[in-house]
Design a protein around this motif. Structure first.
Motif, PDB file in Angstrom:
ATOM      1  N   MET A 175       0.814  -1.217   0.000  1.00 37.55           N
ATOM      2  CA  MET A 175       0.000   0.000   0.000  1.00 37.55           C
ATOM      3  C   MET A 175       0.847   1.266   0.000  1.00 37.55           C
ATOM      4  N   LYS A 176       2.069   1.169   0.456  1.00 37.71           N
ATOM      5  CA  LYS A 176       2.926   2.356   0.468  1.00 37.71           C
ATOM      6  C   LYS A 176       3.035   2.929  -0.947  1.00 37.71           C
ATOM      7  N   ARG A 177       2.947   2.052  -1.948  1.00 32.43           N
ATOM      8  CA  ARG A 177       3.023   2.505  -3.343  1.00 32.43           C
ATOM      9  C   ARG A 177       1.749   3.216  -3.779  1.00 32.43           C
ATOM     10  N   PHE A 178       0.654   2.997  -3.060  1.00 38.62           N
ATOM     11  CA  PHE A 178      -0.638   3.573  -3.428  1.00 38.62           C
ATOM     12  C   PHE A 178      -0.971   4.752  -2.524  1.00 38.62           C
ATOM     13  N   ASP A 179      -0.068   5.693  -2.520  1.00 38.45           N
ATOM     14  CA  ASP A 179      -0.161   6.855  -1.643  1.00 38.45           C
ATOM     15  C   ASP A 179      -1.477   7.613  -1.820  1.00 38.45           C
ATOM     16  N   GLU A 180      -1.952   7.753  -3.039  1.00 39.98           N
ATOM     17  CA  GLU A 180      -3.201   8.494  -3.286  1.00 39.98           C
ATOM     18  C   GLU A 180      -4.396   7.800  -2.646  1.00 39.98           C
ATOM     19  N   PHE A 181      -4.444   6.481  -2.731  1.00 45.92           N
ATOM     20  CA  PHE A 181      -5.527   5.735  -2.080  1.00 45.92           C
ATOM     21  C   PHE A 181      -5.491   5.971  -0.576  1.00 45.92           C
ATOM     22  N   LEU A 182      -4.319   5.847   0.017  1.00 45.78           N
ATOM     23  CA  LEU A 182      -4.189   6.038   1.462  1.00 45.78           C
ATOM     24  C   LEU A 182      -4.630   7.439   1.867  1.00 45.78           C
ATOM     25  N   LYS A 183      -4.218   8.438   1.111  1.00 50.67           N
ATOM     26  CA  LYS A 183      -4.582   9.824   1.430  1.00 50.67           C
ATOM     27  C   LYS A 183      -6.070  10.081   1.256  1.00 50.67           C
ATOM     28  N   ARG A 184      -6.709   9.368   0.357  1.00 54.56           N
ATOM     29  CA  ARG A 184      -8.138   9.546   0.114  1.00 54.56           C
ATOM     30  C   ARG A 184      -8.980   8.884   1.211  1.00 54.56           C
ATOM     31  N   VAL A 185      -8.488   7.792   1.776  1.00 56.90           N
ATOM     32  CA  VAL A 185      -9.274   7.001   2.718  1.00 56.90           C
ATOM     33  C   VAL A 185      -8.975   7.337   4.182  1.00 56.90           C
ATOM     34  N   PHE A 186      -7.724   7.618   4.498  1.00 57.16           N
ATOM     35  CA  PHE A 186      -7.316   7.765   5.893  1.00 57.16           C
ATOM     36  C   PHE A 186      -6.985   9.209   6.254  1.00 57.16           C
ATOM     37  N   THR A 187      -7.296   9.574   7.502  1.00 56.85           N
ATOM     38  CA  THR A 187      -6.970  10.909   8.006  1.00 56.85           C
ATOM     39  C   THR A 187      -5.466  11.004   8.264  1.00 56.85           C
ATOM     40  N   SER A 188      -4.991  12.200   8.508  1.00 51.50           N
ATOM     41  CA  SER A 188      -3.559  12.376   8.771  1.00 51.50           C
ATOM     42  C   SER A 188      -3.128  11.627  10.030  1.00 51.50           C
ATOM     43  N   CYS A 189      -3.979  11.576  11.042  1.00 52.83           N
ATOM     44  CA  CYS A 189      -3.647  10.823  12.266  1.00 52.83           C
ATOM     45  C   CYS A 189      -3.565   9.325  11.986  1.00 52.83           C
ATOM     46  N   GLU A 190      -4.501   8.826  11.192  1.00 53.28           N
ATOM     47  CA  GLU A 190      -4.475   7.406  10.831  1.00 53.28           C
ATOM     48  C   GLU A 190      -3.242   7.091   9.994  1.00 53.28           C
ATOM     49  N   LEU A 191      -2.913   7.973   9.067  1.00 54.21           N
ATOM     50  CA  LEU A 191      -1.727   7.761   8.230  1.00 54.21           C
ATOM     51  C   LEU A 191      -0.454   7.738   9.065  1.00 54.21           C
ATOM     52  N   GLU A 192      -0.401   8.585  10.067  1.00 54.79           N
ATOM     53  CA  GLU A 192       0.764   8.600  10.953  1.00 54.79           C
ATOM     54  C   GLU A 192       0.914   7.255  11.665  1.00 54.79           C
TER      55      GLU A 192
ATOM     56  N   CYS B 175     -17.681  10.821   3.327  1.00 57.46           N
ATOM     57  CA  CYS B 175     -16.284  10.557   3.004  1.00 57.46           C
ATOM     58  C   CYS B 175     -15.677   9.596   4.030  1.00 57.46           C
ATOM     59  N   PHE B 176     -14.783   8.729   3.573  1.00 61.44           N
ATOM     60  CA  PHE B 176     -14.080   7.839   4.499  1.00 61.44           C
ATOM     61  C   PHE B 176     -13.378   8.628   5.599  1.00 61.44           C
ATOM     62  N   LYS B 177     -12.887   9.803   5.262  1.00 62.69           N
ATOM     63  CA  LYS B 177     -12.177  10.606   6.254  1.00 62.69           C
ATOM     64  C   LYS B 177     -13.104  11.191   7.316  1.00 62.69           C
ATOM     65  N   ASP B 178     -14.407  11.099   7.106  1.00 62.14           N
ATOM     66  CA  ASP B 178     -15.358  11.539   8.132  1.00 62.14           C
ATOM     67  C   ASP B 178     -15.394  10.565   9.306  1.00 62.14           C
ATOM     68  N   ILE B 179     -14.815   9.394   9.118  1.00 61.37           N
ATOM     69  CA  ILE B 179     -14.715   8.379  10.172  1.00 61.37           C
ATOM     70  C   ILE B 179     -13.230   8.174  10.450  1.00 61.37           C
ATOM     71  N   GLU B 180     -12.828   8.466  11.669  1.00 54.34           N
ATOM     72  CA  GLU B 180     -11.418   8.288  12.037  1.00 54.34           C
ATOM     73  C   GLU B 180     -11.318   7.242  13.138  1.00 54.34           C
ATOM     74  N   ILE B 181     -10.397   6.312  12.955  1.00 59.70           N
ATOM     75  CA  ILE B 181     -10.131   5.296  13.969  1.00 59.70           C
ATOM     76  C   ILE B 181      -8.896   5.750  14.746  1.00 59.70           C
ATOM     77  N   GLN B 182      -9.059   5.863  16.052  1.00 56.85           N
ATOM     78  CA  GLN B 182      -7.976   6.307  16.921  1.00 56.85           C
ATOM     79  C   GLN B 182      -7.643   5.207  17.918  1.00 56.85           C
ATOM     80  N   LYS B 183      -6.491   5.325  18.532  1.00 53.20           N
ATOM     81  CA  LYS B 183      -6.115   4.413  19.612  1.00 53.20           C
ATOM     82  C   LYS B 183      -6.403   5.100  20.936  1.00 53.20           C
ATOM     83  N   GLY B 184      -7.151   4.419  21.798  1.00 52.67           N
ATOM     84  CA  GLY B 184      -7.428   4.947  23.127  1.00 52.67           C
ATOM     85  C   GLY B 184      -6.231   4.767  24.046  1.00 52.67           C
ATOM     86  N   LYS B 185      -6.359   5.243  25.255  1.00 53.16           N
ATOM     87  CA  LYS B 185      -5.267   5.158  26.234  1.00 53.16           C
ATOM     88  C   LYS B 185      -4.840   3.721  26.503  1.00 53.16           C
TER      89      LYS B 185
END
Length: 121
Positions: free
Chosen positions: A18-35, A68-78
């Motif tokens: 997926m690292k090669r599919f940077d545009e897909f990742l940017k379209r689906v995941f938020t900046s926090c998820e990408l990090e 948009c997929f980015k309207d849903i963000e998956i985060q890690k809790g404490k």
């Protein structure tokens, strides 16, 4: 009270290289998820799990409203458990429906990732 439940299963192989599919990742995941995905070195199980979680949340909202997929963000809790943060249309929809909380669980093995989301009123 449970409003609805959503579940999604995806094949991990769909997310290899997926690292090669940077545009897909940017379209689906938020900046926090990408990090987080970058921290996990683009592990396909991680990407598949997060994608399945977003799909499960969308299904739990099950109104046919498109957002948009980015309207849903998956985060890690404490504690490391996944948490859901909503934005824009998804957040507005939850407000309209009286949904107070969405819980999500993600699991994966080498070949599949699965996520379940429960929307609560």
């Amino acid at each position: 009270m449970i409003f609805n439940i959503g579940i999604d299963v995806v094949e991990v192989d769909r997310f290899k290289d997926m690292k090669r599919f940077d545009e897909f990742l940017k379209r689906v995941f938020t900046s926090c998820e990408l990090e987080y995905i970058k921290q996990k070195r683009y592990n396909p199980e991680t990407i598949a799990g997060y994608f399945a979680a977003k799909e499960a949340v969308a299904k739990a909202l099950s109104t046919g409203v498109v957002f948009c997929f980015k309207d849903i963000e998956i985060q890690k809790g404490k504690t490391g458990c996944p948490m859901v943060k909503l934005y824009n249309r998804a957040e507005a929809l939850c407000f309209e429906l009286g949904i107070k909380n969405i819980v999500v669980s993600i699991s994966h093995q080498k070949s599949v990732a699965v996520a379940v989301a429960i929307a609560e009123k």
